[in-house]
Scaffold this active site. Structure first.
Site, mmCIF file in Angstrom:
data_model
loop_
_atom_site.group_PDB
_atom_site.id
_atom_site.type_symbol
_atom_site.label_atom_id
_atom_site.label_comp_id
_atom_site.label_asym_id
_atom_site.label_seq_id
_atom_site.Cartn_x
_atom_site.Cartn_y
_atom_site.Cartn_z
ATOM 1 N N GLY A 1 -2.236 10.600 7.301
ATOM 2 C CA GLY A 1 -1.065 11.447 7.067
ATOM 3 C C GLY A 1 0.264 10.908 7.544
ATOM 4 O O GLY A 1 1.297 11.227 6.970
ATOM 5 N N PHE A 2 0.249 10.100 8.602
ATOM 6 C CA PHE A 2 1.516 9.697 9.223
ATOM 7 C C PHE A 2 1.473 8.237 9.672
ATOM 8 O O PHE A 2 0.397 7.685 9.914
ATOM 9 C CB PHE A 2 1.776 10.549 10.474
ATOM 10 N N GLY B 1 2.005 5.698 12.760
ATOM 11 C CA GLY B 1 1.941 5.793 14.214
ATOM 12 C C GLY B 1 0.821 6.638 14.785
ATOM 13 O O GLY B 1 0.906 7.054 15.930
ATOM 14 N N GLY C 1 1.298 -0.424 9.045
ATOM 15 C CA GLY C 1 2.541 0.336 8.972
ATOM 16 C C GLY C 1 3.471 0.018 10.125
ATOM 17 O O GLY C 1 4.249 -0.943 10.082
ATOM 18 N N SER C 2 3.376 0.812 11.194
ATOM 19 C CA SER C 2 4.333 0.724 12.303
ATOM 20 C C SER C 2 4.523 -0.688 12.849
ATOM 21 O O SER C 2 5.648 -1.073 13.175
ATOM 22 C CB SER C 2 3.885 1.614 13.457
ATOM 23 N N ASP D 1 1.398 5.061 0.300
ATOM 24 C CA ASP D 1 0.729 6.278 0.769
ATOM 25 C C ASP D 1 1.274 7.490 0.037
ATOM 26 O O ASP D 1 2.489 7.721 0.027
ATOM 27 C CB ASP D 1 0.976 6.458 2.274
ATOM 28 N N ASP E 1 -7.097 0.940 7.720
ATOM 29 C CA ASP E 1 -5.769 1.537 7.579
ATOM 30 C C ASP E 1 -5.497 2.455 8.768
ATOM 31 O O ASP E 1 -6.210 3.432 8.983
ATOM 32 C CB ASP E 1 -5.755 2.343 6.272
ATOM 33 N N GLY E 2 -4.457 2.087 9.549
ATOM 34 C CA GLY E 2 -4.021 2.965 10.628
ATOM 35 C C GLY E 2 -4.129 2.329 11.992
ATOM 36 O O GLY E 2 -5.195 1.870 12.405
ATOM 37 N N GLY E 3 -2.993 2.240 12.677
ATOM 38 C CA GLY E 3 -3.008 1.741 14.049
ATOM 39 C C GLY E 3 -3.343 0.271 14.168
ATOM 40 O O GLY E 3 -3.850 -0.170 15.199
ATOM 41 N N HIS F 1 0.882 -1.175 0.000
ATOM 42 C CA HIS F 1 0.000 0.000 0.000
ATOM 43 C C HIS F 1 0.918 1.223 0.000
ATOM 44 O O HIS F 1 1.693 1.410 0.948
ATOM 45 C CB HIS F 1 -0.846 -0.097 1.284
HETATM 46 C C1 DX5 Z 1 -1.832 6.909 7.485
HETATM 47 C C2 DX5 Z 1 -1.566 6.096 6.246
HETATM 48 C C3 DX5 Z 1 -1.399 4.689 6.643
HETATM 49 C C4 DX5 Z 1 -0.201 4.506 7.540
HETATM 50 C C5 DX5 Z 1 -0.443 3.389 8.492
HETATM 51 O O1 DX5 Z 1 -2.277 8.122 7.159
HETATM 52 O O2 DX5 Z 1 -2.622 6.167 5.324
HETATM 53 O O3 DX5 Z 1 -1.376 3.815 5.543
HETATM 54 O O4 DX5 Z 1 0.955 4.321 6.782
HETATM 55 O O5 DX5 Z 1 0.566 3.360 9.440
HETATM 56 P P1 DX5 Z 1 0.322 2.829 10.929
HETATM 57 O O6 DX5 Z 1 0.006 1.363 10.815
HETATM 58 O O7 DX5 Z 1 1.610 3.128 11.609
HETATM 59 O O8 DX5 Z 1 -0.844 3.598 11.504
HETATM 60 ZN ZN ZN Z 2 -2.672 4.576 3.854
#
Ligand code: DX5
Ligand code: ZN
Length: 210
Positions: free
Chosen positions: A139-140, A142, A190-191, A33, A168-170, A31
């Site tokens: 956006g980020f 974590g 992600g993280s 971003d 998507d996210g956390g 994926h």
């Molecule tokens: C967040 C992105 C995600 C992000 C997920 O805005 O769209 O795809 O990379 O990262 P984690 O799993 O760390 O929340």
């Molecule tokens: Zn994403």
């Protein structure tokens, strides 16, 4: 078993290559971003040229965290990516984005930020291949997992049991099981992956833990 999709949110082509190589042995898809500094307060690589130059067998989905995706989608559809996600909050021309993607063989999904209700996308649900629920503010890496999205997904899954759901996210070993129970098929991660000591093991563990 859910599909685990590593997220790649990078500012340079070197970081992109490094992350692609790290997950290549373990998954079929990533994926990517893309952030424009307008829709979200962060900026990534532009993306399309970088992925056109990549030498990989990985399938690539692109998460357009950009304002006015209707101005970007046509160029993206020329790239080797095969799956695209755009935000309902970023456009008044969602139909245009969907129509452009539908002229190709690519998958198109619509994303909702944590606070955006499903009612905002109601007329479009039948037209998209999947719905992408953000479980953090976009956006980020974590971001903080927004618990209330679990209920939103459960409701959505009740009314649209056949529509594939991506989150998507956390996503962690703690949040993944309740999302799967709520009806999610695809986990963008992600993280949890990037901070693990052994990426292959971390992915296997998440697949079997849920
Ligand atoms: C967040 C992105 C995600 C992000 C997920 O805005 O769209 O795809 O990379 O990262 P984690 O799993 O760390 O929340
Ligand atoms: Zn994403």
């Amino acid at each position: 078993m859910p599909e685990i999709i590593p997220s790649i949110l990078v500012k340079t082509k070197e970081e992109l290559l490094q992350k692609i190589m790290a997950v290549e042995p373990h998954v079929e898809r990533v994926h990517l971003d893309i952030a424009d500094g307008i829709f979200v307060p962060n900026m990534t690589i532009i993306g399309f040229e970088e992925i056109e130059e990549l030498d990989t067998n990985l399938k690539i989905g692109v998460h357009l965290m950009v304002s006015k995706p209707e101005n970007h989608i046509v160029r993206w559809l020329e790239t080797p990516a095969d799956k695209f996600i755009f935000h309902i909050e970023a456009t008044t021309k969602a139909q245009e984005v969907i129509d452009a993607a539908k002229e190709t063989d690519n998958a198109i999904g619509i994303a909702l930020n944590p606070q955006t209700p499903v009612s905002k996308i109601e007329p479009l649900i039948d037209q998209v291949d999947f719905v992408h629920f953000m479980t953090v503010e976009p956006g980020f890496y974590g971001g903080e997992f927004v618990e209330s999205v679990v209920e939103k997904i459960k409701d959505f899954h009740y009314y649209y049991p056949d529509k594939p759901i991506e989150v998507d996210g956390g996503i962690t070993l703690e949040t993944a099981p309740k999302l799967i129970e709520a009806g999610v098929e695809m986990l963008v991660v992600g993280s949890y992956i990037w901070e693990s000591e052994d990426i292959g093991k971390a992915i296997e563990k998440m697949k079997t833990h849920v």
